[in-house]
Design an enzyme around this catalytic site. Structure first.
Site, PDB file in Angstrom:
ATOM      1  N   ALA A   5      74.694  58.679  61.242  1.00  0.00           N
ATOM      2  CA  ALA A   5      75.465  59.427  60.243  1.00  0.00           C
ATOM      3  C   ALA A   5      75.434  60.933  60.427  1.00  0.00           C
ATOM      4  O   ALA A   5      76.224  61.636  59.809  1.00  0.00           O
ATOM      5  CB  ALA A   5      74.964  59.077  58.841  1.00  0.00           C
ATOM      6  N   PHE A  62      75.075  48.101  56.765  1.00  0.00           N
ATOM      7  CA  PHE A  62      75.870  48.869  57.722  1.00  0.00           C
ATOM      8  C   PHE A  62      74.993  49.974  58.309  1.00  0.00           C
ATOM      9  O   PHE A  62      74.477  50.812  57.578  1.00  0.00           O
ATOM     10  CB  PHE A  62      77.081  49.473  56.996  1.00  0.00           C
ATOM     11  CG  PHE A  62      77.958  50.350  57.839  1.00  0.00           C
ATOM     12  CD1 PHE A  62      78.639  49.843  58.930  1.00  0.00           C
ATOM     13  CD2 PHE A  62      78.116  51.691  57.520  1.00  0.00           C
ATOM     14  CE1 PHE A  62      79.470  50.649  59.691  1.00  0.00           C
ATOM     15  CE2 PHE A  62      78.938  52.508  58.277  1.00  0.00           C
ATOM     16  CZ  PHE A  62      79.621  51.983  59.367  1.00  0.00           C
ATOM     17  N   HIS A 114      66.117  50.853  56.755  1.00  0.00           N
ATOM     18  CA  HIS A 114      67.086  51.837  56.248  1.00  0.00           C
ATOM     19  C   HIS A 114      67.416  51.529  54.797  1.00  0.00           C
ATOM     20  O   HIS A 114      67.560  50.370  54.433  1.00  0.00           O
ATOM     21  CB  HIS A 114      68.395  51.782  57.055  1.00  0.00           C
ATOM     22  CG  HIS A 114      68.239  52.177  58.470  1.00  0.00           C
ATOM     23  ND1 HIS A 114      68.296  53.484  58.891  1.00  0.00           N
ATOM     24  CD2 HIS A 114      68.004  51.437  59.587  1.00  0.00           C
ATOM     25  CE1 HIS A 114      68.116  53.526  60.200  1.00  0.00           C
ATOM     26  NE2 HIS A 114      67.938  52.305  60.638  1.00  0.00           N
ATOM     27  N   PRO A 115      67.580  52.568  53.980  1.00  0.00           N
ATOM     28  CA  PRO A 115      68.042  52.310  52.616  1.00  0.00           C
ATOM     29  C   PRO A 115      69.505  51.880  52.660  1.00  0.00           C
ATOM     30  O   PRO A 115      70.262  52.346  53.512  1.00  0.00           O
ATOM     31  CB  PRO A 115      67.899  53.672  51.929  1.00  0.00           C
ATOM     32  CG  PRO A 115      67.966  54.664  53.040  1.00  0.00           C
ATOM     33  CD  PRO A 115      67.391  53.985  54.259  1.00  0.00           C
TER      34      PRO A 115
END
Length: 173
Positions: free
Chosen positions: A127, A123, A70-71
């Site tokens: 989303a 984190f 994940h970015p």
């Protein structure tokens, strides 16, 4: 690229694994799920994915490998771009929304960095459908946790993300 389930079932092991790694970057999960083919339907694939993820979670390295895919949400400009459409649609509902949104974006960027510094991984949160403020609230609620709790929370969120990505990968072709 969208595949039908029959197309996915017919892929070589290497190609199936490659496609799965676009949904979750845990090599263990992808290999386990590719090995479980063929799947009768999407529900069977999702059930097998859940089981493969449960198995993968037993090794912290598998979790961190998935999270690394994940970015990092921490750059203020990228956060502003991500939430620009939400900001525009909500602007008419609240006066001063733009200023508040900038403050939320700044706090979210700082919170993400604080989270990474504390736990050693970014984190992770499902989303979809969440505003910047909702993301910030979730981040702030999780930041006081211990690392083991956050590994479990992030793993749970990762599985939600993976399930959505699998559904998108295998939408009707």
């Amino acid at each position: 690229m969208s595949l039908s389930l029959s197309q996915f079932n017919a892929l070589s092991q290497a190609d199936a694994t490659s496609q799965l790694l676009t949904c979750c970057t845990s090599t263990s999960w992808a290999n386990t799920l590719a090995d479980a083919r063929p799947f009768a339907d999407l529900d069977a694939l999702l059930t097998s994915s859940d089981a493969a993820w449960q198995q993968a979670q037993t090794e912290e390295g598998n979790l961190l490998e998935a999270f690394d895919g994940h970015p990092q949400i921490g750059n203020v400009n990228s956060l502003k771009e991500k939430y620009r459409n939400t900001q525009d649609s909500a602007a008419h509902e609240q006066s001063g929304a733009n200023d508040a949104d900038d403050a939320v974006i700044e706090a979210l960027a700082q919170g993400n960095q604080d989270y990474l510094d504390k736990f050693g991984f970014i984190f992770i949160v499902f989303a979809t459908g969440k505003s910047a403020q909702q993301m910030l609230d979730l981040l702030q609620a999780r930041l006081p946790n211990d690392r083991d709790t956050e590994l479990l929370n992030a793993a749970t969120e990762q599985n939600k993300i993976t399930r959505l990505r699998l559904q998108k990968l295998l939408s009707a072709a």
